[in-house]
Design an enzyme around this catalytic site. Structure first.
Site, PDB file in Angstrom:
ATOM      1  N   THR A   1      18.276  85.638 -31.357  1.00 29.89           N
ATOM      2  CA  THR A   1      19.478  86.479 -31.224  1.00 29.89           C
ATOM      3  C   THR A   1      19.394  87.591 -32.275  1.00 29.89           C
ATOM      4  O   THR A   1      20.159  87.607 -33.230  1.00 29.89           O
ATOM      5  CB  THR A   1      20.775  85.661 -31.421  1.00 29.89           C
ATOM      6  OG1 THR A   1      20.654  84.875 -32.629  1.00 29.89           O
ATOM      7  CG2 THR A   1      21.037  84.733 -30.265  1.00 29.89           C
TER       8      THR A   1
ATOM      9  N   GLY B   1      17.777  88.348 -57.624  1.00 25.99           N
ATOM     10  CA  GLY B   1      16.477  88.749 -57.070  1.00 25.99           C
ATOM     11  C   GLY B   1      16.545  90.106 -56.407  1.00 25.99           C
ATOM     12  O   GLY B   1      17.458  90.901 -56.677  1.00 25.99           O
TER      13      GLY B   1
ATOM     14  N   HIS C   1      20.609  82.712 -57.705  1.00 27.14           N
ATOM     15  CA  HIS C   1      19.377  83.213 -58.310  1.00 27.14           C
ATOM     16  C   HIS C   1      19.269  84.706 -58.028  1.00 27.14           C
ATOM     17  O   HIS C   1      19.161  85.122 -56.877  1.00 27.14           O
ATOM     18  CB  HIS C   1      18.158  82.486 -57.741  1.00 27.14           C
ATOM     19  CG  HIS C   1      18.233  81.008 -57.950  1.00 27.14           C
ATOM     20  ND1 HIS C   1      18.051  80.428 -59.192  1.00 27.14           N
ATOM     21  CD2 HIS C   1      18.535  79.995 -57.104  1.00 27.14           C
ATOM     22  CE1 HIS C   1      18.220  79.128 -59.085  1.00 27.14           C
ATOM     23  NE2 HIS C   1      18.519  78.837 -57.831  1.00 27.14           N
TER      24      HIS C   1
ATOM     25  N   CYS D   1      17.774  85.395 -40.792  1.00 29.95           N
ATOM     26  CA  CYS D   1      19.174  85.057 -40.492  1.00 29.95           C
ATOM     27  C   CYS D   1      20.213  85.907 -41.226  1.00 29.95           C
ATOM     28  O   CYS D   1      21.044  86.540 -40.588  1.00 29.95           O
ATOM     29  CB  CYS D   1      19.418  83.583 -40.785  1.00 29.95           C
ATOM     30  SG  CYS D   1      18.536  82.512 -39.630  1.00 29.95           S
TER      31      CYS D   1
ATOM     32  N   THR E   1      22.046  81.003 -33.027  1.00 31.24           N
ATOM     33  CA  THR E   1      23.242  81.505 -33.703  1.00 31.24           C
ATOM     34  C   THR E   1      23.859  82.587 -32.822  1.00 31.24           C
ATOM     35  O   THR E   1      23.241  83.633 -32.602  1.00 31.24           O
ATOM     36  CB  THR E   1      22.851  82.084 -35.075  1.00 31.24           C
ATOM     37  OG1 THR E   1      22.226  81.044 -35.827  1.00 31.24           O
ATOM     38  CG2 THR E   1      24.061  82.609 -35.820  1.00 31.24           C
TER      39      THR E   1
ATOM     40  N   GLU F   1      22.508  75.564 -35.729  1.00 33.35           N
ATOM     41  CA  GLU F   1      21.462  74.948 -36.547  1.00 33.35           C
ATOM     42  C   GLU F   1      21.512  75.519 -37.963  1.00 33.35           C
ATOM     43  O   GLU F   1      21.632  76.719 -38.129  1.00 33.35           O
ATOM     44  CB  GLU F   1      20.095  75.207 -35.896  1.00 33.35           C
ATOM     45  CG  GLU F   1      18.946  74.549 -36.619  1.00 33.35           C
ATOM     46  CD  GLU F   1      19.218  73.081 -36.905  1.00 33.35           C
ATOM     47  OE1 GLU F   1      19.444  72.304 -35.968  1.00 33.35           O
ATOM     48  OE2 GLU F   1      19.213  72.696 -38.085  1.00 33.35           O
TER      49      GLU F   1
ATOM     50  N   GLY G   1      16.890  88.543 -47.596  1.00 37.68           N
ATOM     51  CA  GLY G   1      16.231  89.011 -46.377  1.00 37.68           C
ATOM     52  C   GLY G   1      16.141  87.850 -45.425  1.00 37.68           C
ATOM     53  O   GLY G   1      16.978  86.950 -45.453  1.00 37.68           O
TER      54      GLY G   1
ATOM     55  N   ASN H   1      26.712  81.414 -43.336  1.00 41.15           N
ATOM     56  CA  ASN H   1      25.659  82.353 -43.714  1.00 41.15           C
ATOM     57  C   ASN H   1      26.216  83.552 -44.479  1.00 41.15           C
ATOM     58  O   ASN H   1      25.613  84.015 -45.445  1.00 41.15           O
ATOM     59  CB  ASN H   1      24.899  82.829 -42.470  1.00 41.15           C
ATOM     60  CG  ASN H   1      23.746  81.904 -42.136  1.00 41.15           C
ATOM     61  OD1 ASN H   1      23.545  80.890 -42.808  1.00 41.15           O
ATOM     62  ND2 ASN H   1      22.995  82.220 -41.104  1.00 41.15           N
TER      63      ASN H   1
HETATM   64  P1  NAD Z   1      12.075  82.842 -32.804  1.00 41.50           P
HETATM   65  O1  NAD Z   1      12.068  84.269 -32.491  1.00 41.50           O
HETATM   66  O2  NAD Z   1      11.117  82.273 -33.816  1.00 41.50           O
HETATM   67  O3  NAD Z   1      11.854  81.983 -31.446  1.00 41.50           O
HETATM   68  C1  NAD Z   1      12.494  82.232 -30.237  1.00 41.50           C
HETATM   69  C2  NAD Z   1      11.540  81.806 -29.114  1.00 41.50           C
HETATM   70  O4  NAD Z   1      12.257  81.827 -27.872  1.00 41.50           O
HETATM   71  C3  NAD Z   1      10.337  82.729 -28.922  1.00 41.50           C
HETATM   72  O5  NAD Z   1       9.147  81.956 -29.011  1.00 41.50           O
HETATM   73  C4  NAD Z   1      10.537  83.312 -27.515  1.00 41.50           C
HETATM   74  O6  NAD Z   1       9.299  83.522 -26.838  1.00 41.50           O
HETATM   75  C5  NAD Z   1      11.366  82.227 -26.859  1.00 41.50           C
HETATM   76  N1  NAD Z   1      12.142  82.660 -25.676  1.00 41.50           N
HETATM   77  C6  NAD Z   1      13.001  83.687 -25.572  1.00 41.50           C
HETATM   78  N2  NAD Z   1      13.556  83.723 -24.349  1.00 41.50           N
HETATM   79  C7  NAD Z   1      13.052  82.664 -23.667  1.00 41.50           C
HETATM   80  C8  NAD Z   1      13.246  82.149 -22.355  1.00 41.50           C
HETATM   81  N3  NAD Z   1      14.086  82.713 -21.509  1.00 41.50           N
HETATM   82  N4  NAD Z   1      12.554  81.060 -21.977  1.00 41.50           N
HETATM   83  C9  NAD Z   1      11.695  80.462 -22.828  1.00 41.50           C
HETATM   84  N5  NAD Z   1      11.484  80.903 -24.085  1.00 41.50           N
HETATM   85  C10 NAD Z   1      12.152  81.985 -24.504  1.00 41.50           C
HETATM   86  O7  NAD Z   1      13.560  82.504 -33.244  1.00 41.50           O
HETATM   87  P2  NAD Z   1      14.094  81.429 -34.324  1.00 41.50           P
HETATM   88  O8  NAD Z   1      13.862  81.909 -35.704  1.00 41.50           O
HETATM   89  O9  NAD Z   1      13.640  80.073 -33.931  1.00 41.50           O
HETATM   90  O10 NAD Z   1      15.671  81.537 -34.068  1.00 41.50           O
HETATM   91  C11 NAD Z   1      16.266  81.069 -32.879  1.00 41.50           C
HETATM   92  C12 NAD Z   1      17.771  81.072 -33.087  1.00 41.50           C
HETATM   93  O11 NAD Z   1      18.124  80.131 -34.107  1.00 41.50           O
HETATM   94  C13 NAD Z   1      18.360  82.406 -33.535  1.00 41.50           C
HETATM   95  O12 NAD Z   1      19.619  82.565 -32.949  1.00 41.50           O
HETATM   96  C14 NAD Z   1      18.504  82.232 -35.026  1.00 41.50           C
HETATM   97  O13 NAD Z   1      19.526  83.029 -35.557  1.00 41.50           O
HETATM   98  C15 NAD Z   1      18.872  80.770 -35.130  1.00 41.50           C
HETATM   99  N6  NAD Z   1      18.522  80.153 -36.409  1.00 41.50           N
HETATM  100  C16 NAD Z   1      17.335  80.441 -37.007  1.00 41.50           C
HETATM  101  C17 NAD Z   1      17.004  79.808 -38.201  1.00 41.50           C
HETATM  102  C18 NAD Z   1      15.697  80.123 -38.884  1.00 41.50           C
HETATM  103  O14 NAD Z   1      15.548  79.738 -40.055  1.00 41.50           O
HETATM  104  N7  NAD Z   1      14.750  80.770 -38.241  1.00 41.50           N
HETATM  105  C19 NAD Z   1      17.882  78.879 -38.791  1.00 41.50           C
HETATM  106  C20 NAD Z   1      19.078  78.587 -38.125  1.00 41.50           C
HETATM  107  C21 NAD Z   1      19.385  79.234 -36.939  1.00 41.50           C
END
Ligand code: NAD
Length: 439
Positions: free
Chosen positions: A86, A260, A258, A267, A122, A151, A264, A215
């Site tokens: 997202t 810094g 902390h 999220c 999210t 998450e 970044g 967040n």
């Molecule tokens: P990411 O970009 O690493 O992964 C998303 C995946 O979804 C990609 O591999 C993409 O190819 C796949 N995808 C998209 N559309 C699809 C579809 N229609 N069918 C199948 N696969 C599809 O993203 P992320 O970092 O895992 O984040 C995912 C969500 O979780 C976001 O909303 C983010 O804000 C939230 N989030 C992330 C974290 C973090 O630390 N990265 C922590 C908490 C919440």
């Protein structure tokens, strides 16, 4: 129980592997066929400590599967999780929900029986309702119940965070359908009852907002200590001690104090922006969050100015070593990393860059300007450099011997933008040492 996890990114892959470890049968789906091929061949497309063995063990035991075939995985599932990205929408900072809506529609089209559709991505408050409208429109014949399960895992410690979370938040709709969805989710998380993890059951809107509020609060806490650090520098105080003195107050807590180079990552930047936009649209603007965003943006630019100032106002003909490119240690994630703001400005100011990161260099190559030299290690990055900038606090940098670092360099300027080294030790080793908000 069987679940399908749509999205094999940081969240989908870790959550899928952890649910499999809980004993659930999990199919992780991604539209990116190369990612799925790699996972099937036992290769993990991201760097996350412990994930390779967790995926290998659960795949071997037959509980964890990887596929591009969404329809088959959905048809076998009791619950389908959406863990797609997202990102910020270009131009206005709203969350781009196109991946969520597209995936919800694909799931609804594929479904053959009742299921719970859980948003783990999210998403701004109100999205659950929109997802419910999509599935009702696409499949008026089926009972697809929408729920929210934001998450909270952190990259770098994602498995521990998922297995031992501070809390699990589950948002469902009012009424018996919502209660059934809640029961399914509680069953999935049942292993956490053993370690007494609080399960917070709320309305969908509340669950969605908890994630953004948490967040934005953490981003504000970081920004607060960063501004205190700037004040410390002006008045001769030490931000490390100020943070400790504040953090020992149980109402404040020591974490996220902390100082810094500004927050970044994948999220905080996008989530603070999206919350600010949601609040404006709802007629309840959050000026504190808006200010946090502006202060943090400005800070990243100021970091490059600090380096230039420490080098006497010019980088022409100078070589700058940069240690750490990822947005934080123990990840290869480069999204909104400080390095992306700092390094291009240093290059513009005339510097040659020698950079090293233990995990993120492959991703960095695609994002940083051409001409950056990627070193084989910290000492190789430091070789012949006039100045060295520490941007990400990987443990291996903390452990570097100051004398060896100093000997590798041509110059003696050291900017520790994460406050990892002891100023007295680094000065004794012959550095002109600069850190953030410390004496
Ligand atoms: P990411 O970009 O690493 O992964 C998303 C995946 O979804 C990609 O591999 C993409 O190819 C796949 N995808 C998209 N559309 C699809 C579809 N229609 N069918 C199948 N696969 C599809 O993203 P992320 O970092 O895992 O984040 C995912 C969500 O979780 C976001 O909303 C983010 O804000 C939230 N989030 C992330 C974290 C973090 O630390 N990265 C922590 C908490 C919440």
């Amino acid at each position: 129980m069987r679940i399908a996890m749509v999205g094999a990114g940081y969240v989908g892959l870790v959550s899928g592997a952890c649910f499999a470890e809980f004993g659930v049968d999990v199919s992780v789906i991604d539209s990116d066929a190369t990612k799925i091929e790699a996972l099937r061949a036992g290769r993990i497309p991201i760097y996350e400590p412990g994930l390779d063995s967790l995926v290998a063990e659960n795949s071997r035991d037959g509980r964890l599967h990887f596929t591009t075939d969404l329809a088959t995985a959905v048809q076998a599932a009791d619950a389908v999780f959406l863990a797609v990205g997202t990102p910020s929408r270009r131009g206005d900072g709203h969350a781009d929900l196109s991946f969520v809506f597209a995936a919800a529609e694909q799931v609804a089209r594929a479904a053959r029986g009742p299921l719970v559709l859980v948003t783990k991505s999210t998403v701004p408050v109100g999205t659950g309702r929109q997802v419910q409208e999509i599935v009702r429109r696409v499949r008026p014949d089926l009972a697809i119940e929408v729920a929210s399960n934001p998450e909270f895992l952190r990259e770098g410690s994602a498995i521990g965070d998922f297995m031992r979370p501070d809390r699990v938040v589950i948002g469902t709709q009012d009424g018996p359908d919502g209660e059934r969805a809640l029961a399914v989710l509680k069953r999935l998380y049942r292993p956490l009852n053993l370690i007494e993890v609080p399960i917070l059951a709320t309305r969908i809107e509340t669950a969605e907002l908890i994630k953004y509020a948490a967040n934005a609060f953490l981003a504000t806490k970081i920004t607060f200590i960063n501004e205190i650090a700037d004040l410390c520098e002006r008045v001769g105080a030490d931000v490390h001690d100020v943070a400790r003195g504040m953090g020992l107050d149980g109402r404040i807590g020591r974490k996220f104090l902390h100082a810094g180079p500004g927050y970044g990552g994948s999220c905080f930047p996008k989530d603070t922006l999206a919350l600010a936009r949601t609040a404006q649209d709802a007629g309840a603007p959050m000026r504190l969050v808006e200010t946090t965003i502006a202060v943090n943006e400005a800070r990243k630019a100021q970091m490059a100015d600090r380096v230039i100032a420490a080098c006497g106002g010019s980088l022409t003909g100078r070589t700058v070593a940069v240690l750490g490119l990822a947005f934080k240690p123990e990840t290869d994630d480069m999204r909104d990393a400080a390095s992306l703001a700092v390094i291009p400005r240093l290059i513009e100011a005339g510097a040659a860059i020698r950079a090293f990161d233990p995990a993120a260099m492959d991703h960095a190559r695609a994002l940083l300007p051409e001409g950056v030299h990627y070193a084989t290690g910290a000492l190789d990055a430091a070789a012949g450099a006039d100045a060295l900038v520490l941007l990400t606090e990987w443990n291996e940098f903390r452990a570097l011997a100051p004398q060896r670092l100093r000997q590798a360099m041509r110059g003696d300027i050291l900017l520790d933008l994460r406050n990892v080294w002891d100023p007295a030790v680094m000065r004794e080793a012959g550095f002109r040492y600069h850190s953030i908000g410390r004496l």
